[in-house]
Scaffold this motif. Structure first.
Motif, mmCIF file in Angstrom:
data_model
loop_
_atom_site.group_PDB
_atom_site.id
_atom_site.type_symbol
_atom_site.label_atom_id
_atom_site.label_comp_id
_atom_site.label_asym_id
_atom_site.label_seq_id
_atom_site.Cartn_x
_atom_site.Cartn_y
_atom_site.Cartn_z
ATOM 1 N N ARG A 110 -9.529 8.412 12.425
ATOM 2 C CA ARG A 110 -9.807 7.357 11.458
ATOM 3 C C ARG A 110 -9.709 7.861 10.014
ATOM 4 N NH1 ARG A 110 -14.813 3.178 11.969
ATOM 5 N NH2 ARG A 110 -14.203 1.847 10.262
ATOM 6 N N THR A 111 -10.188 9.056 9.754
ATOM 7 C CA THR A 111 -10.140 9.600 8.394
ATOM 8 C C THR A 111 -8.698 9.772 7.932
ATOM 9 O OG1 THR A 111 -12.233 10.750 8.749
ATOM 10 C CG2 THR A 111 -10.858 11.531 6.929
ATOM 11 N N GLU A 112 -7.879 10.351 8.787
ATOM 12 C CA GLU A 112 -6.473 10.547 8.427
ATOM 13 C C GLU A 112 -5.764 9.199 8.267
ATOM 14 O OE1 GLU A 112 -2.586 13.165 9.831
ATOM 15 O OE2 GLU A 112 -4.326 13.035 11.152
ATOM 16 N N TYR A 113 -6.083 8.261 9.155
ATOM 17 C CA TYR A 113 -5.516 6.905 9.066
ATOM 18 C C TYR A 113 -5.869 6.277 7.711
ATOM 19 C CZ TYR A 113 -4.742 1.943 10.062
ATOM 20 O OH TYR A 113 -4.328 0.639 10.010
ATOM 21 N N ASN A 114 -7.144 6.364 7.339
ATOM 22 C CA ASN A 114 -7.589 5.809 6.056
ATOM 23 C C ASN A 114 -6.923 6.507 4.878
ATOM 24 O OD1 ASN A 114 -9.238 3.854 7.210
ATOM 25 N ND2 ASN A 114 -11.034 5.177 7.215
ATOM 26 N N ASP A 115 -6.725 7.831 5.000
ATOM 27 C CA ASP A 115 -6.032 8.575 3.942
ATOM 28 C C ASP A 115 -4.605 8.053 3.768
ATOM 29 O OD1 ASP A 115 -8.280 10.112 3.493
ATOM 30 O OD2 ASP A 115 -7.536 11.854 4.629
ATOM 31 N N ILE A 116 -3.941 7.819 4.891
ATOM 32 C CA ILE A 116 -2.564 7.294 4.860
ATOM 33 C C ILE A 116 -2.545 5.923 4.185
ATOM 34 C CG2 ILE A 116 -0.641 6.464 6.277
ATOM 35 C CD1 ILE A 116 -1.467 8.696 8.328
ATOM 36 N N VAL A 117 -3.485 5.053 4.585
ATOM 37 C CA VAL A 117 -3.564 3.723 3.996
ATOM 38 C C VAL A 117 -3.820 3.817 2.493
ATOM 39 C CG1 VAL A 117 -4.910 1.579 3.920
ATOM 40 C CG2 VAL A 117 -4.261 2.571 6.126
ATOM 41 N N ASP A 118 -4.732 4.696 2.084
ATOM 42 C CA ASP A 118 -5.033 4.861 0.651
ATOM 43 C C ASP A 118 -3.803 5.297 -0.126
ATOM 44 O OD1 ASP A 118 -7.666 4.116 1.055
ATOM 45 O OD2 ASP A 118 -8.420 6.176 1.092
ATOM 46 N N ILE A 119 -3.067 6.242 0.419
ATOM 47 C CA ILE A 119 -1.848 6.729 -0.260
ATOM 48 C C ILE A 119 -0.828 5.616 -0.382
ATOM 49 C CG2 ILE A 119 0.149 8.269 0.007
ATOM 50 C CD1 ILE A 119 -1.876 10.306 1.288
ATOM 51 N N LEU A 120 -0.591 4.899 0.717
ATOM 52 C CA LEU A 120 0.392 3.817 0.693
ATOM 53 C C LEU A 120 -0.049 2.684 -0.229
ATOM 54 C CD1 LEU A 120 1.389 3.708 4.458
ATOM 55 C CD2 LEU A 120 2.701 4.634 2.543
ATOM 56 N N TRP A 121 -1.348 2.412 -0.268
ATOM 57 C CA TRP A 121 -1.870 1.367 -1.151
ATOM 58 C C TRP A 121 -1.569 1.706 -2.614
ATOM 59 C CZ3 TRP A 121 -4.295 -3.184 0.265
ATOM 60 C CH2 TRP A 121 -4.842 -3.927 -0.780
ATOM 61 N N GLU A 122 -1.778 2.967 -2.961
ATOM 62 C CA GLU A 122 -1.530 3.408 -4.339
ATOM 63 C C GLU A 122 -0.049 3.379 -4.682
ATOM 64 O OE1 GLU A 122 -3.839 3.878 -6.664
ATOM 65 O OE2 GLU A 122 -5.298 3.329 -5.126
ATOM 66 N N GLU A 123 0.816 3.619 -3.702
ATOM 67 C CA GLU A 123 2.254 3.615 -3.948
ATOM 68 C C GLU A 123 2.802 2.213 -4.144
ATOM 69 O OE1 GLU A 123 4.161 5.629 -0.718
ATOM 70 O OE2 GLU A 123 3.463 7.602 -1.361
ATOM 71 N N SER A 124 2.113 1.229 -3.589
ATOM 72 C CA SER A 124 2.639 -0.157 -3.653
ATOM 73 C C SER A 124 2.328 -0.823 -4.966
ATOM 74 C CB SER A 124 2.030 -0.979 -2.522
ATOM 75 O OG SER A 124 2.428 -0.451 -1.284
#
Length: 124
Positions: A110-124
């Motif tokens: 879950r932590t890694e999943y959330n990290d991925i989502v956070d990174i992608l959110w910032e890129e969008s």
């Protein structure tokens, strides 16, 4: 209308256009009953094909976001913002379930999943 299209995106232009109009409706930048540009005018403004705008408008009408009135134009659908938001949230939940299932298959916690989502959110 403040529509952003990315010619380099893998996502087809009509899908990008559809997503942008949905974003404008859901953020209330386009209000219920408000007229949209004609397909030709929008195509000209964006430098895209009328066929592309026609496909996006048809999809949006099929989804209930807009209504076309022959001889008058195309308008943001009235009285169904709550229903549209619920449909959108349901689509989001379906997509998130798919990504969570894939993450579990790949042993992503879950932590890694959330990290991925956070990174992608910032890129969008």
């Amino acid at each position: 209308m403040n529509i952003q299209l990315n010619q380099k995106s893998d996502k087809p232009i009509y899908e990008q256009l559809k997503s942008e109009i949905i974003r404008l409706i859901m953020s209330r930048e386009l209000r219920e009953g408000e007229a949209l540009l004609s397909m030709r005018a929008l195509a000209k403004d964006l430098g895209i094909s009328v066929i592309t705008t026609k496909r996006a408008y048809k999809d949006l009408e099929d989804l209930g976001y807009i209504n076309s009135v022959p001889g008058k134009g195309t308008f943001v659908a009235e009285g169904n913002q709550t229903m549209i938001r619920e449909q959108s949230l349901k689509q989001l939940e379906t997509q998130l379930r798919r990504t969570i299932e894939l993450s579990r298959e790949l042993n992503i916690d879950r932590t890694e999943y959330n990290d991925i989502v956070d990174i992608l959110w910032e890129e969008s």
